[in-house]
Design an enzyme around this catalytic site. Structure first.
Site, PDB file in Angstrom:
ATOM      1  N   SER A   1       0.844  -1.196   0.000  1.00  0.00           N
ATOM      2  CA  SER A   1       0.000   0.000   0.000  1.00  0.00           C
ATOM      3  C   SER A   1       0.878   1.244   0.000  1.00  0.00           C
ATOM      4  O   SER A   1       2.006   1.213   0.516  1.00  0.00           O
ATOM      5  CB  SER A   1      -0.857  -0.025   1.278  1.00  0.00           C
ATOM      6  OG  SER A   1      -1.374   1.254   1.554  1.00  0.00           O
TER       7      SER A   1
ATOM      8  N   TYR B   1      -0.203  -0.314  10.368  1.00  0.00           N
ATOM      9  CA  TYR B   1      -0.502  -0.821   9.011  1.00  0.00           C
ATOM     10  C   TYR B   1       0.617  -0.413   8.056  1.00  0.00           C
ATOM     11  O   TYR B   1       1.143  -1.242   7.304  1.00  0.00           O
ATOM     12  CB  TYR B   1      -1.851  -0.243   8.564  1.00  0.00           C
ATOM     13  CG  TYR B   1      -2.244  -0.585   7.140  1.00  0.00           C
ATOM     14  CD1 TYR B   1      -2.654  -1.870   6.791  1.00  0.00           C
ATOM     15  CD2 TYR B   1      -2.239   0.398   6.147  1.00  0.00           C
ATOM     16  CE1 TYR B   1      -3.037  -2.173   5.483  1.00  0.00           C
ATOM     17  CE2 TYR B   1      -2.623   0.104   4.849  1.00  0.00           C
ATOM     18  CZ  TYR B   1      -3.017  -1.181   4.514  1.00  0.00           C
ATOM     19  OH  TYR B   1      -3.394  -1.473   3.229  1.00  0.00           O
TER      20      TYR B   1
END
Ligand SMILES: NC(=O)c1ccc[n+]([C@@H]2O[C@H](COP(=O)([O-])OP(=O)(O)OC[C@H]3O[C@@H](n4cnc5c(N)ncnc54)[C@H](OP(=O)(O)O)[C@@H]3O)[C@@H](O)[C@H]2O)c1
Length: 239
Positions: free
Chosen positions: A130, A145
């Protein structure tokens, strides 16, 4: 086993991007998918039920399944599964840290270790990371994350360096903000990041799947390894 000769081992196929990948590559791959929810649909994926929050147990279950299915060669591995808990760093709990690291990062490592002895000489491994690996998002803080996805990027480069001499390619697809899956649902939130995206809109899962297929297919990307393919509509190109 289906007629397809190439076996793909993958996580996260029940999610938004995963479903788009299955649609795109079936039936040219024989797909073995790892999912947490009970397995009741057999086609077009051969399912193994395992929870990636426990990567060691997952690896044991996958190894047993590969043995039972008599899989001799694996041509592709895709680690798509991911989980995010968005919160400020000081509020993130150790249990959230453990879950995000286990699902997003350690599972990738355990999965490719299991697959390695069976990987063909032109096999391809694709991790899905990501843009949070590189920067914080206006959508909300997600330090843990981001750290897990940055770890995945590092793991990719090291594996590409180690396994290149065996003909095995390892790459990541780095995803920007999408409308679907774990992406933004709220229109106010999407508006706030839309202006930082060169193409002026969030992406769709079906726009990510072709990038995964491209890196997976040896005919299309045989000389690409250790690479991050960013698919983000041109995020943060202006200052
Ligand atoms: N959508 C976005 O905007 C976006 C942006 C950047 C990066 N990404 C990355 O793209 C990947 C796929 O995202 P998505 O939007 O398709 O997500 P999604 O629709 O939320 O799907 C997540 C997938 O991960 C699996 N998963 C989560 N926890 C699991 C666990 N404990 N055990 C086994 N499987 C588990 C889910 O399986 P179950 O159905 O079994 O729970 C599901 O298949 C993720 O790695 C994500 O970080 C997405």
């Amino acid at each position: 086993m289906s007629q397809a000769s190439r076996v793909l081992l993958a996580t996260g196929l029940t999610g938004a991007i995963g479903q788009a990948v299955v649609e795109l590559i079936h039936p040219s791959w024989h797909i073995i998918g790892i999912r947490r929810s009970p397995v009741n649909v057999k086609e077009p994926v051969e399912w193994v039920q395992a929870d990636l929050r426990d990567p060691v147990q997952m690896a044991e279950k996958v190894q047993t399944a590969l043995h039972q299915l008599n899989v001799r060669h694996i041509a592709g591995v895709v680690h798509l599964a991911g989980v995010v808990y968005s919160d400020i760093a000081t509020n993130s709990t150790s249990s959230e840290w453990e879950q995000m690291m286990n699902v997003n990062l350690r599972s990738a490592f355990e999965l490719v270790k299991i697959a390695k002895p069976l990987l063909c000489s032109s096999a391809s491994i694709v991790f899905v990371s990501s843009v949070d690996a590189l920067m914080a998002s206006a959508l909300g803080p997600a330090a843990v994350y981001g750290a897990s996805k940055a770890g995945l990027e590092g793991l990719m480069r090291h594996l590409a360096a180690e396994w290149g001499e065996d003909g095995i390619r390892v790459n990541t697809v780095m995803v920007g903000a999408l409308f679907e899956g774990m992406g933004v649902a709220d229109s106010e939130e999407s508006e706030s990041i839309r202006e930082n995206i060169s193409l002026g809109r969030l992406g769709r899962a079906r726009e990510i799947a072709p990038a995964i297929r491209f890196l997976l297919e040896d005919e299309q990307s045989s000389y690409i390894t250790g690479h991050t393919l960013r698919v983000d509509g041109g995020l943060n190109l202006r200052y």
